[in-house]
Motif scaffolding. Structure first.
Motif, PDB file in Angstrom:
ATOM      1  N   ASP A  23       0.705  -1.403   0.000  1.00  0.00           N
ATOM      2  CA  ASP A  23       0.455  -0.082   0.143  1.00  0.00           C
ATOM      3  C   ASP A  23       1.226   1.100  -0.354  1.00  0.00           C
ATOM      4  O   ASP A  23       1.540   1.402   0.640  1.00  0.00           O
ATOM      5  CB  ASP A  23      -1.143  -0.327   1.488  1.00  0.00           C
ATOM      6  N   LEU A  24       0.385   2.112  -1.115  1.00  0.00           N
ATOM      7  CA  LEU A  24       1.391   3.359  -0.792  1.00  0.00           C
ATOM      8  C   LEU A  24       0.822   4.684  -0.708  1.00  0.00           C
ATOM      9  O   LEU A  24      -0.223   5.155  -0.765  1.00  0.00           O
ATOM     10  CB  LEU A  24       1.617   3.626  -2.276  1.00  0.00           C
ATOM     11  N   LYS A  25       1.561   5.379   0.397  1.00  0.00           N
ATOM     12  CA  LYS A  25       0.902   6.742   0.671  1.00  0.00           C
ATOM     13  C   LYS A  25       0.993   7.406   0.031  1.00  0.00           C
ATOM     14  O   LYS A  25       2.161   7.663  -0.907  1.00  0.00           O
ATOM     15  CB  LYS A  25       1.951   7.620   1.721  1.00  0.00           C
ATOM     16  N   VAL A  26      -0.681   8.341   0.128  1.00  0.00           N
ATOM     17  CA  VAL A  26      -0.558   9.066  -1.278  1.00  0.00           C
ATOM     18  C   VAL A  26       0.159  10.458  -0.742  1.00  0.00           C
ATOM     19  O   VAL A  26      -0.591  10.693  -0.005  1.00  0.00           O
ATOM     20  CB  VAL A  26      -2.260   8.592  -1.566  1.00  0.00           C
ATOM     21  N   ARG A  27       0.785  11.362  -1.828  1.00  0.00           N
ATOM     22  CA  ARG A  27       1.602  12.715  -1.086  1.00  0.00           C
ATOM     23  C   ARG A  27       0.510  13.566  -1.723  1.00  0.00           C
ATOM     24  O   ARG A  27      -0.080  13.412  -2.797  1.00  0.00           O
ATOM     25  CB  ARG A  27       2.884  11.888  -1.300  1.00  0.00           C
ATOM     26  N   ALA A  28       0.413  14.251  -0.863  1.00  0.00           N
ATOM     27  CA  ALA A  28      -0.595  15.639  -1.997  1.00  0.00           C
ATOM     28  C   ALA A  28       0.166  16.480  -2.821  1.00  0.00           C
ATOM     29  O   ALA A  28       1.598  15.923  -2.659  1.00  0.00           O
ATOM     30  CB  ALA A  28      -0.644  16.995  -0.877  1.00  0.00           C
ATOM     31  N   ILE A  29       0.056  16.812  -3.670  1.00  0.00           N
ATOM     32  CA  ILE A  29       0.670  17.577  -5.389  1.00  0.00           C
ATOM     33  C   ILE A  29       1.529  18.499  -4.887  1.00  0.00           C
ATOM     34  O   ILE A  29       2.764  18.124  -5.484  1.00  0.00           O
ATOM     35  CB  ILE A  29      -0.551  17.853  -5.842  1.00  0.00           C
ATOM     36  N   GLY A  30       1.274  19.208  -3.792  1.00  0.00           N
ATOM     37  CA  GLY A  30       2.220  20.695  -3.814  1.00  0.00           C
ATOM     38  C   GLY A  30       3.834  19.871  -2.808  1.00  0.00           C
ATOM     39  O   GLY A  30       4.462  20.303  -2.728  1.00  0.00           O
ATOM     40  N   GLU A  31       3.253  18.908  -2.334  1.00  0.00           N
ATOM     41  CA  GLU A  31       4.954  17.897  -2.185  1.00  0.00           C
ATOM     42  C   GLU A  31       5.317  17.494  -2.837  1.00  0.00           C
ATOM     43  O   GLU A  31       7.209  17.513  -3.004  1.00  0.00           O
ATOM     44  CB  GLU A  31       4.602  16.248  -1.279  1.00  0.00           C
ATOM     45  N   LEU A  32       4.462  16.966  -3.605  1.00  0.00           N
ATOM     46  CA  LEU A  32       5.448  16.198  -5.319  1.00  0.00           C
ATOM     47  C   LEU A  32       6.204  17.101  -6.178  1.00  0.00           C
ATOM     48  O   LEU A  32       7.188  16.966  -6.421  1.00  0.00           O
ATOM     49  CB  LEU A  32       5.019  15.527  -5.711  1.00  0.00           C
ATOM     50  N   ILE A  33       5.670  17.942  -6.348  1.00  0.00           N
ATOM     51  CA  ILE A  33       6.626  19.254  -6.856  1.00  0.00           C
ATOM     52  C   ILE A  33       6.953  19.940  -6.488  1.00  0.00           C
ATOM     53  O   ILE A  33       7.830  20.695  -6.953  1.00  0.00           O
ATOM     54  CB  ILE A  33       5.196  20.385  -7.141  1.00  0.00           C
ATOM     55  N   ARG A  34       6.738  19.805  -4.748  1.00  0.00           N
ATOM     56  CA  ARG A  34       7.873  20.806  -3.760  1.00  0.00           C
ATOM     57  C   ARG A  34       9.282  19.958  -4.415  1.00  0.00           C
ATOM     58  O   ARG A  34      10.501  20.580  -4.639  1.00  0.00           O
ATOM     59  CB  ARG A  34       7.954  20.721  -2.455  1.00  0.00           C
ATOM     60  N   ASP A  35       9.299  18.330  -4.355  1.00  0.00           N
ATOM     61  CA  ASP A  35      10.417  17.687  -4.363  1.00  0.00           C
ATOM     62  C   ASP A  35      11.193  17.896  -5.519  1.00  0.00           C
ATOM     63  O   ASP A  35      11.908  17.316  -5.572  1.00  0.00           O
ATOM     64  CB  ASP A  35       9.913  16.398  -3.371  1.00  0.00           C
ATOM     65  N   ALA A  36      10.114  18.125  -5.951  1.00  0.00           N
ATOM     66  CA  ALA A  36      10.467  17.712  -8.116  1.00  0.00           C
ATOM     67  C   ALA A  36      11.211  19.059  -7.965  1.00  0.00           C
ATOM     68  O   ALA A  36      12.061  18.711  -8.965  1.00  0.00           O
ATOM     69  CB  ALA A  36       8.924  17.219  -8.636  1.00  0.00           C
ATOM     70  N   ARG A  37      11.276  19.819  -7.391  1.00  0.00           N
ATOM     71  CA  ARG A  37      11.381  21.527  -8.079  1.00  0.00           C
ATOM     72  C   ARG A  37      13.180  21.458  -6.815  1.00  0.00           C
ATOM     73  O   ARG A  37      12.892  22.619  -7.522  1.00  0.00           O
ATOM     74  CB  ARG A  37      10.511  22.314  -8.306  1.00  0.00           C
TER      75      ARG A  37
END
Length: 302
Positions: A23-37
């Motif tokens: 089971d994967l923990k769903v992360r917020a879009i903001g967190e994903l974009i923050r980490d990617a950029r």
């Protein structure tokens, strides 16, 4: 084999176990974009403020402020919804995998449409009758391997457990398309040389595996006609939701027809304005004589 392993791990065929994903923990879009950029806390606050003021989504606000681009948002969405989507480096390295590198393009959409048709035509309520699907073509250059690889990705994007096997022991290419090691593979298994380090996980697609061809043998037809191939297919179809088999073109001999008969189902790929109708008809007749269920004929325009 354990589906919980990370990309790049090479499970052993001898130890195939449950392939259920963690089971994967769903992360917020903001967190994903923050980490990617690699955004700072101040950047995130600017985006959040702009988002509130203009009543936008976080991704839209980040793009408006120049702190992210459309690709960042698409990648973040793919991560949030667990939808396989390659990063920029992978898109450059594997341009043929359009279902992975351009999942929102018209080619990927065509593969999704074909995927739906194949599922409708090959699905069986009886799990004991699960078949592998051989992808065959009348001639070289028809795009059979390109089609097989992208169909595998499209099926995996549904969340199914998918294995694609390179049985083209006359001109193997799947290991190049997926970027996996080809030192050991199907030929090793069929020659009775063990199954360790043969099943390779595909980077960026957590529920997709590939068995490359391995060393090119001098007797490919004899290997697929032997009992080991049938036993292997039986085991693989019991462990995976979908098993796709890439085959040699019919111009090289009867390998593809033999493999399709063992699989129980076949999909024919031909090239528009290139494949000869007579060769296509001959291949279809041969498949039907081998009692393979014909899932359809696809005209490739790529």
């Amino acid at each position: 084999m354990n589906a919980k392993g990370g990309p790049g791990e090479e499970p052993d065929l001898d130890s195939i176990q449950s392939l259920d994903q963690a089971d994967l923990k769903v992360r917020a879009i903001g967190e994903l974009i923050r980490d990617a950029r690699n955004l700072s806390a101040e950047d995130v606050e600017r985006i959040s403020k702009y988002q509130r003021e203009h009543k936008l989504r976080f991704g839209e606000a980040a793009i408006a402020l120049g702190l992210a681009n459309a690709e960042d948002v698409l990648f973040a969405l793919s991560q949030q919804f667990q939808y396989a989507y390659a990063d920029e480096d992978r898109r450059k390295a594997n341009p043929e995998l359009v279902a992975l590198t351009q999942p929102f393009g018209h080619q990927a959409e065509a593969f999704r449409a074909i995927r739906s048709q194949i599922l409708l035509r090959t699905h069986s309520e009886d799990e004991t009758q699960r078949r592998a699907l051989a992808v065959v073509s009348p001639d070289t250059g028809d795009g059979k391997t390109y089609f097989c690889a992208n169909l595998a990705v499209a099926l995996a994007q549904l969340g199914a457990k998918v294995l694609v096997v390179d049985a083209d022991m006359r001109g193997a290419r799947l290991h190049q398309i997926f970027g996996v090691d080809n030192s050991r593979g199907l030929s090793n298994l069929l020659a009775g040389r063990g199954g360790k380090n043969v099943v390779k996980s595909v980077p960026d697609v957590p529920n997709l595996w590939v068995i490359p061809v391995g060393v090119q043998p001098p007797n490919p037809l004899e290997l697929v006609e032997g009992p080991a191939f049938g036993l292997l297919l039986r085991e693989l179809t019991s462990k995976f939701d979908h098993v796709l088999i890439d085959t040699p073109a019919a111009v090289f001999g009867s390998d593809g027809v033999v493999i399709a008969a063992r699989c129980g189902a076949a999909l024919v790929v031909a090239r528009r304005n290139a494949s000869k109708v007579s060769k296509l008809q001959d291949l279809v007749v041969s498949l039907q004589a081998g009692q393979s269920r014909l899932a359809g004929v696809v005209m490739n325009e790529f």
